[in-house]
Design a protein around this motif. Structure first.
Motif, mmCIF file in Angstrom:
data_model
loop_
_atom_site.group_PDB
_atom_site.id
_atom_site.type_symbol
_atom_site.label_atom_id
_atom_site.label_comp_id
_atom_site.label_asym_id
_atom_site.label_seq_id
_atom_site.Cartn_x
_atom_site.Cartn_y
_atom_site.Cartn_z
ATOM 1 N N TYR A 227 15.878 47.343 4.255
ATOM 2 C CA TYR A 227 16.842 46.417 4.770
ATOM 3 C C TYR A 227 16.421 46.095 6.364
ATOM 4 O O TYR A 227 15.481 46.490 6.827
ATOM 5 N N PRO A 228 16.807 44.863 6.857
ATOM 6 C CA PRO A 228 16.548 44.481 8.244
ATOM 7 C C PRO A 228 16.534 45.492 9.224
ATOM 8 O O PRO A 228 17.534 46.222 9.108
ATOM 9 N N ARG A 229 15.735 45.428 10.251
ATOM 10 C CA ARG A 229 15.848 46.358 11.314
ATOM 11 C C ARG A 229 15.866 45.338 12.528
ATOM 12 O O ARG A 229 14.992 44.504 12.833
ATOM 13 N N GLY A 230 17.117 45.321 12.949
ATOM 14 C CA GLY A 230 17.454 44.198 14.214
ATOM 15 C C GLY A 230 17.333 42.945 13.574
ATOM 16 O O GLY A 230 17.737 42.528 12.280
ATOM 17 N N ASN A 231 16.643 42.294 14.227
ATOM 18 C CA ASN A 231 16.192 40.785 13.622
ATOM 19 C C ASN A 231 15.071 40.805 12.656
ATOM 20 O O ASN A 231 14.657 39.746 11.911
ATOM 21 N N ASP A 232 14.233 41.757 12.562
ATOM 22 C CA ASP A 232 13.013 42.002 11.831
ATOM 23 C C ASP A 232 13.635 41.828 10.328
ATOM 24 O O ASP A 232 14.100 42.956 9.613
ATOM 25 N N GLY A 233 13.172 40.906 9.364
ATOM 26 C CA GLY A 233 13.581 40.864 7.948
ATOM 27 C C GLY A 233 14.835 40.340 7.684
ATOM 28 O O GLY A 233 15.225 40.349 6.626
ATOM 29 N N LEU A 234 15.497 39.885 8.822
ATOM 30 C CA LEU A 234 17.023 39.392 8.708
ATOM 31 C C LEU A 234 16.949 37.904 8.138
ATOM 32 O O LEU A 234 16.078 37.044 8.736
ATOM 33 N N PHE A 235 17.914 37.625 7.297
ATOM 34 C CA PHE A 235 18.008 36.132 6.746
ATOM 35 C C PHE A 235 18.645 35.324 7.920
ATOM 36 O O PHE A 235 19.280 35.701 8.773
ATOM 37 N N LYS A 236 17.753 34.400 8.033
ATOM 38 C CA LYS A 236 17.941 33.652 9.276
ATOM 39 C C LYS A 236 18.836 32.426 9.322
ATOM 40 O O LYS A 236 19.459 32.054 10.263
ATOM 41 N N ASP A 478 12.660 57.080 6.158
ATOM 42 C CA ASP A 478 12.186 57.053 7.404
ATOM 43 C C ASP A 478 12.797 55.907 8.150
ATOM 44 O O ASP A 478 12.948 56.076 9.583
ATOM 45 N N GLN A 479 13.158 54.799 7.909
ATOM 46 C CA GLN A 479 13.814 53.734 8.581
ATOM 47 C C GLN A 479 15.115 53.639 8.702
ATOM 48 O O GLN A 479 15.829 53.048 9.421
ATOM 49 N N PHE A 480 15.925 54.576 7.916
ATOM 50 C CA PHE A 480 17.485 54.517 7.796
ATOM 51 C C PHE A 480 18.021 54.396 9.212
ATOM 52 O O PHE A 480 18.963 53.477 8.907
ATOM 53 N N SER A 481 17.616 55.054 10.062
ATOM 54 C CA SER A 481 18.591 54.848 11.408
ATOM 55 C C SER A 481 18.544 53.396 11.873
ATOM 56 O O SER A 481 19.221 53.110 12.685
ATOM 57 N N ALA A 482 17.453 52.820 11.459
ATOM 58 C CA ALA A 482 17.165 51.404 12.241
ATOM 59 C C ALA A 482 18.129 50.156 11.405
ATOM 60 O O ALA A 482 18.023 49.206 11.870
ATOM 61 N N TRP A 483 18.576 50.620 10.400
ATOM 62 C CA TRP A 483 19.431 49.596 9.624
ATOM 63 C C TRP A 483 20.850 49.584 9.911
ATOM 64 O O TRP A 483 21.194 50.671 10.529
ATOM 65 N N SER A 484 21.263 48.520 9.637
ATOM 66 C CA SER A 484 22.807 48.357 9.928
ATOM 67 C C SER A 484 23.717 49.370 9.102
ATOM 68 O O SER A 484 23.240 49.817 8.295
ATOM 69 N N GLN A 485 24.859 49.629 9.687
ATOM 70 C CA GLN A 485 25.497 50.752 9.012
ATOM 71 C C GLN A 485 25.945 50.530 7.806
ATOM 72 O O GLN A 485 25.910 51.304 6.729
ATOM 73 N N LEU A 486 26.263 49.200 7.381
ATOM 74 C CA LEU A 486 26.510 48.861 6.080
ATOM 75 C C LEU A 486 25.261 49.014 5.057
ATOM 76 O O LEU A 486 25.415 49.431 4.076
ATOM 77 N N ALA A 487 24.154 48.544 5.670
ATOM 78 C CA ALA A 487 22.937 48.692 4.932
ATOM 79 C C ALA A 487 22.846 50.290 4.724
ATOM 80 O O ALA A 487 22.271 50.855 3.571
ATOM 81 N N GLN A 488 23.048 50.948 5.343
ATOM 82 C CA GLN A 488 22.945 52.568 5.294
ATOM 83 C C GLN A 488 23.842 53.008 4.430
ATOM 84 O O GLN A 488 23.305 53.974 3.243
ATOM 85 N N ASP A 489 25.031 52.591 4.259
ATOM 86 C CA ASP A 489 25.857 52.840 3.262
ATOM 87 C C ASP A 489 25.495 52.451 2.005
ATOM 88 O O ASP A 489 25.548 53.318 0.697
ATOM 89 N N GLN A 490 25.091 51.333 1.763
ATOM 90 C CA GLN A 490 24.417 50.645 0.382
ATOM 91 C C GLN A 490 23.364 51.599 -0.015
ATOM 92 O O GLN A 490 22.992 51.583 -0.984
ATOM 93 N N TYR A 491 22.385 51.939 0.735
ATOM 94 C CA TYR A 491 21.312 52.693 0.507
ATOM 95 C C TYR A 491 21.842 53.832 -0.267
ATOM 96 O O TYR A 491 21.166 54.156 -1.269
ATOM 97 N N ILE A 492 22.591 54.733 0.509
ATOM 98 C CA ILE A 492 22.983 55.883 -0.213
ATOM 99 C C ILE A 492 23.682 55.551 -1.591
ATOM 100 O O ILE A 492 23.404 56.551 -2.473
ATOM 101 N N GLU A 493 24.498 54.384 -1.585
ATOM 102 C CA GLU A 493 25.206 54.154 -2.934
ATOM 103 C C GLU A 493 23.974 54.061 -3.934
ATOM 104 O O GLU A 493 24.170 54.496 -5.131
#
Lengths: 664, 86
Positions: A227-236, A478-493
């Motif tokens: 998932y995006p880290r800040g603006n890195d990889g974020l849909f523009k 290992d990138q988990f905490s750099a993602w948005s909280q929603l992305a973290q929740d999606q990842y666990i799901e």
């Protein structure tokens, strides 16, 4: 779509696999591929294949090899971009003898090695045997659509699409329930790969490749959710740009899944947003006699008939329905567990078993489904609940912040829990951990963990000191905490319920039980990568779930379906089993003697649970805990009976017509 | 007094199928331990009303009154509950 299996001697002292063992392994997978059977065997390795013919019906038999017959493959699944890959490989000088995607995989592996897997867009479980290098490669698709298990036993690797095939081919392997598997089930609502339900059996995790070569074994993750880290990889773009991109990606994903088949492809239709959209896009890709399939329930509470028919009217499909009663669920449940090969806490897979039977009886082998949309685009209540709980956690003493929960759960206003102090205690647990991994899933996990109070003392002793949640959280990206909280929740799901339950117990296993292949446009590689790149607010806007998907759907789906309140797919749970005329297996599974023999649950506690539920059969009011407890106990008991106590070799059909390739 | 506690304890152990009674101490939080979920609260209230002849008002549905064995017993006794002959 198919079943694959094999045995490879790793230790020098290990004996070569016999044709008989390979035949039994293929036989155990008969339901996955009843059309053809094939076996390859040399002095170290044997591969077996049960085929459901979908692409290149005349020459796509397996096992299949490269041109010089040194590299052999068995493959279950589909590589949807095989036509494009074949073209690329031809430009590099390769030629093909068949029109099958299987040959493209072998050639891609020759050309790119392990790098080939990341070029595939599809759903696969693959075993490749390099007879020159004595190298075995096992590989599985990104999110775990297709299953693959293995065991290392007496110097050999035994692998298969389903555990029953491993047990059939290697009878000397002890068949024992793994306490850790039960612990995970009563935590995450499923086992999480690599954990299986049986000691010594491992599930190859999605996105992984495992390689046995010259006495060594190596496993690597070739793909994982990102998932995006800040603006890195974020849909523009704007949300409207996102709508356009998602529309195009979904249309392409659905079209590929419609046209890459030499048999007709139909669609499931639940009446919800996701399958309605998929059916509309499938119909758009091939409108001639498009067939749709729906579940109806005799219990109104679960029934969505009116929405299904609304969609059928829209696309004019040839529609098929199966009406499911509580009794149907009770009757098929043992067979359902024979296929899930794991305990479940909901009966929801059982109606899907009946639905795939309807598909098969209608002469269709392949269906599209909407699975994956809720994970990729944040459709579940869990995501909204986590958002409200985090919002509340910022001002824990707030009185109105927790009231947002009533928007999610309207029933709260009619429940004792609407009393503020009680709600606070129910939903406010662990607010201080709002920014820690796993916070989103704590209420769900805690609801299952509480049921571990039913475990027998023997099981508790064996689990002493183990903490399934802590062990799982230690494996986060290992990138988990750099993602948005929603992305973290999606990842666990995605890591837990998507691959372990939705695509398995509710997906592959129920489909393949009746020889039907599922295809999932929302789990297309491009769709996953696109939706993962979206800002959180495009997916969950305030509390509006799947926001951008709804924008896409308006073009294809009646607004009454787009705007309806999301109804989670549910089936009658405990209610299915408490009727006076319920089938005999239920009383047997709940009896003190069979509980004692399995040793998993405390008979006195189960007896209290069962008495309570039997006495309520008339008013039908079961708490969530009672429902999960009954279904969990019954399914674990069935698992024990069918796989440990009386593993039915006799149930494995003998395979008559088959092709055997012998090599020195 | 301890009679009341035994009655409530037995109810919780059987209605919420507690395999190991030692898990249920006098001060164990029924909500935090997960023994009682949101529907379970209804079952506890219905039991207290029929067993002890009391009536539980909305504003009494709070953890202080209901969230542990000892709190429930104290609450019943404050309400003057007596076991109803059956």
């Amino acid at each position: 779509m198919c079943g694959i299996a094999g045995i490879v001697a790793i230790a020098a002292s290990a004996s070569a696999p016999t044709e008989e063992a390979l035949g039994l392994m293929a036989g155990a997978l008969w339901h996955r591929g009843p059309d053809e059977f094939g076996i390859y065997r040399d002095s170290r390795a044997g591969l077996a294949h049960a085929r459901l013919s979908i692409i290149d019906l005349s020459s796509g038999q397996q096992p299949l090899s490269n041109r010089d017959r040194t590299l052999w493959i068995v493959f279950n699944g589909e590589i949807f971009n095989y036509v494009e890959l074949a073209e690329e490989l031809r430009s590099k000088g390769h030629t093909f003898r068949t029109k099958s995607d299987t040959e493209v995989i072998v050639t891609a592996y020759e050309e790119w090695g392990d790098g080939a897997f990341d070029r595939f867009n599809g759903q696969w479980a693959i075993a490749l045997w390099d007879s020159r290098e004595k190298k075995l490669v096992l590989a599985r698709d990104r999110v775990g659509v297709r299953p693959l298990y293995y065991a290392e036993h007496e110097g050999r690797v035994v692998f298969a699409s389903e555990v029953k095939s491993i047990f059939a081919g290697e009878p000397s392997l002890p068949r024992r329930i793994d306490p850790n598997g039960l612990d995970e089930t009563f935590t995450f609502w499923t086992i999480v790969p690599p954990q299986s339900m049986f000691e010594g059996i491992v599930e190859l995790p999605p996105g992984s490749v495992r390689i046995y070569a010259s006495g060594n074994v190596a496993e690597k993750q070739v793909w994982k959710p990102s998932y995006p880290r800040g603006n890195d990889g974020l849909f523009k773009g704007t949300v409207e740009d996102a709508r356009e991109a998602l529309d195009a990606a979904l249309r392409n994903a659905t079209r590929l899944r419609m046209v890459r088949a030499d048999v007709p492809v139909g669609s499931y239709l639940s009446g919800g947003l996701d399958s309605s959209l998929v059916a509309a896009l499938g119909h758009e890709a091939n409108s001639s006699s498009f067939q749709t399939f729906s579940l109806r329930f005799t219990d109104d509470e679960y029934d969505e008939t009116s929405f299904q028919r609304m969609m059928v009217d829209r696309i004019n499909s040839q529609h098929h329905e199966v009406l499911v009663s509580r009794q149907d669920i009770a009757n098929v449940f043992p067979e359902v567990i024979w296929h899930t090969e794991r305990p479940i806490l909901r009966t929801a897979p059982a109606p899907l078993f009946l639905l795939s039977r309807l598909v098969r009886n209608s002469g269709i082998k392949v269906v599209l489904t909407g699975e994956g949309a809720d994970e990729m685009l944040a459709g579940y209540d869990l995501f909204r609940e986590a958002k409200v709980r985090r919002f509340w956690a910022k001002v824990p003493e707030s009185e109105w912040r927790p009231r947002w929960l009533e928007r999610l759960y309207p029933y709260l206003t009619r429940s004792p829990v609407s009393q503020r102090a009680l709600a606070r205690q129910f939903f406010g647990r662990g607010l201080e951990r709002a920014n820690e991994p796993g916070f989103s899933h704590e209420p769900r996990w805690n609801s299952a963990i509480a049921l571990k109070r039913l475990f027998s003392s023997g099981l508790r002793d064996r689990l002493a000191g183990r903490d399934a949640v802590r062990s799982f959280l230690a494996t986060l990206d290992d990138q988990f905490s750099a993602w948005s909280q929603l992305a973290q929740d999606q990842y666990i799901e995605v890591r837990t319920l998507l691959s372990g339950y939705l695509l398995s117990s509710q997906g592959d296993r129920m489909l393949m039980a009746n020889s039907v292949e599922g295809r999932f446009p929302f789990l297309d590689r491009e769709v996953i990568e696109l939706t993962n790149s979206f800002p959180a607010s495009y997916k969950l806007l305030s509390l509006d779930e799947k926001h951008v998907l709804k924008r896409v759907a308006r073009k294809y789906v009646p607004s009454a379906i787009v705007d309806r309140v999301k109804q989670p797919y549910r089936a009658p749970d405990a209610l299915s089993f408490v009727a006076e005329d319920a089938p005999d297996w239920i009383a047997d599974a709940m009896s003190e003697s069979s509980l004692e023999r399995a040793g998993l649950f405390e008979p006195r506690a189960v007896s209290a649970l069962w008495k309570k539920c039997k006495s309520r059969k008339d008013d039908g009011q079961f708490s969530n805990a009672d429902n999960m407890a009954v279904v969990g106990v019954l399914s674990a008991q069935l698992l024990y009976r069918q796989f440990v106590e009386e593993f039915p070799q006799a149930r494995i059909p003998e395979i008559r017509t088959r092709v055997v390739i012998e090599s020195s | 007094m301890s009679d009341n506690k035994d009655v409530v304890r037995q109810f919780i152990i059987s209605n919420f199928y507690v395999a190991n009674p030692a898990d249920l101490k006098d001060d164990t939080s029924l909500l935090d331990s997960g023994m009682v979920d949101s529907t379970g609260v209804l079952e506890v209230i219905a039991f207290l009303e029929s067993e002890f002849g009391i009536s539980v008002a909305d504003n009494e549905i709070v953890p202080d009154n209901l969230d542990a064995l000892e709190r429930i017993v104290a609450f019943v006794e404050r309400k003057g509950g007596k076991r109803v002959a059956k």
